[in-house]
Scaffold this active site. Sequence first.
Site, PDB file in Angstrom:
ATOM      1  N   LEU A 103       0.885  -1.162   0.000  1.00 19.51           N
ATOM      2  CA  LEU A 103       0.000   0.000   0.000  1.00 19.51           C
ATOM      3  C   LEU A 103       0.926   1.216   0.000  1.00 19.51           C
ATOM      4  O   LEU A 103       1.989   1.184   0.643  1.00 19.51           O
ATOM      5  CB  LEU A 103      -0.872   0.026   1.264  1.00 19.51           C
ATOM      6  CG  LEU A 103      -1.961  -1.039   1.367  1.00 19.51           C
ATOM      7  CD1 LEU A 103      -2.701  -0.921   2.700  1.00 19.51           C
ATOM      8  CD2 LEU A 103      -2.963  -0.912   0.219  1.00 19.51           C
ATOM      9  N   ASP A 104       0.517   2.282  -0.679  1.00 14.21           N
ATOM     10  CA  ASP A 104       1.359   3.479  -0.729  1.00 14.21           C
ATOM     11  C   ASP A 104       1.595   4.034   0.677  1.00 14.21           C
ATOM     12  O   ASP A 104       0.806   3.797   1.597  1.00 14.21           O
ATOM     13  CB  ASP A 104       0.671   4.570  -1.572  1.00 14.21           C
ATOM     14  CG  ASP A 104       0.572   4.172  -3.034  1.00 14.21           C
ATOM     15  OD1 ASP A 104       1.376   3.344  -3.485  1.00 14.21           O
ATOM     16  OD2 ASP A 104      -0.339   4.698  -3.706  1.00 14.21           O
ATOM     17  N   TYR A 105       2.632   4.843   0.793  1.00 18.61           N
ATOM     18  CA  TYR A 105       2.990   5.513   2.058  1.00 18.61           C
ATOM     19  C   TYR A 105       1.771   6.242   2.650  1.00 18.61           C
ATOM     20  O   TYR A 105       1.513   6.179   3.840  1.00 18.61           O
ATOM     21  CB  TYR A 105       4.112   6.511   1.740  1.00 18.61           C
ATOM     22  CG  TYR A 105       4.665   7.267   2.904  1.00 18.61           C
ATOM     23  CD1 TYR A 105       5.409   6.606   3.877  1.00 18.61           C
ATOM     24  CD2 TYR A 105       4.473   8.652   3.025  1.00 18.61           C
ATOM     25  CE1 TYR A 105       5.950   7.300   4.945  1.00 18.61           C
ATOM     26  CE2 TYR A 105       5.009   9.352   4.090  1.00 18.61           C
ATOM     27  CZ  TYR A 105       5.746   8.672   5.050  1.00 18.61           C
ATOM     28  OH  TYR A 105       6.272   9.356   6.106  1.00 18.61           O
ATOM     29  N   LYS A 193      -5.205   5.203  -7.662  1.00 15.03           N
ATOM     30  CA  LYS A 193      -4.981   6.640  -7.877  1.00 15.03           C
ATOM     31  C   LYS A 193      -4.884   6.936  -9.372  1.00 15.03           C
ATOM     32  O   LYS A 193      -5.464   7.918  -9.856  1.00 15.03           O
ATOM     33  CB  LYS A 193      -3.692   7.082  -7.181  1.00 15.03           C
ATOM     34  CG  LYS A 193      -3.789   7.050  -5.668  1.00 15.03           C
ATOM     35  CD  LYS A 193      -2.441   7.391  -5.057  1.00 15.03           C
ATOM     36  CE  LYS A 193      -2.480   7.231  -3.547  1.00 15.03           C
ATOM     37  NZ  LYS A 193      -1.131   7.247  -2.953  1.00 15.03           N
TER      38      LYS A 193
END
Length: 239
Positions: A103-105, A193
């Site tokens: 998962l992204d930051y 995104k």
Amino acid sequence: MEKVRLQKFMADSGVASRRKSEEMIASGHVRVNGKTVVEMGVKVDHNDKVEVDGMPLETENKRYILMYKPRGVISAVTDNKDRKVVTDLLDDVQERVYPIGRLDYDTSGLLLLTNDGEFANHLMHPRYHVDKTYIAKIEGVMTTEEIRNLEKGIKFKDYTSARAKVHVMSKDKKKNSSIVKITIHEGHNHQVKNMFDAVGHHVEKLARESYGFLTLDGLVSGKYRDLTRQEVAQLKSDK
Ligand code: URA
């Protein structure tokens, strides 16, 4: 432990998939009790000393962890900029687990971690179509056509996203934002995104609320639990 084939033992230890492990054996990278093994069919257990390129394999108990990842943490075991990583949140886990996918930051939500390489490879294989549901706070309000385009699939340079399920949960015209639930079964980098960007809506906040049949029920951000035996068995058996 019953003796198992060398390539399975290597895959279980997280070295590589079974097939890659077979290639490593065939090309002379693997030693068992000090002897290089190139033929298939050799069986080993924890009493045997298995080395890959001279590095001993350490075998550990298998751990399967479901974490509620907070925003502001990297989905990795180390970070070259010294930022917090997900394994920093584990305080009673001795096994060397690592995240399955990422998962992204700045994305929060459900993240699985394990030290079972074969399990991780299985879940990350493109053939394994596990639904992942995300809640996105996006800029603006989507038109019906934009929703349809998102559902049909977006053509990117290197892939076209598969059909997605999209449900607008709320819209705030005054604040010019919406909350949208989206379910996809792929895991390309920044996929959600990028999909919203492609239809003209920047994602301001993103959270993964479920992974297949697994949810975050009972967990608060930053906490985790072990998967039950049944949950692991079900994830292993799903195709
Ligand atoms: N899609 C994204 O864009 N980011 C994530 O962290 C996960 C899915």
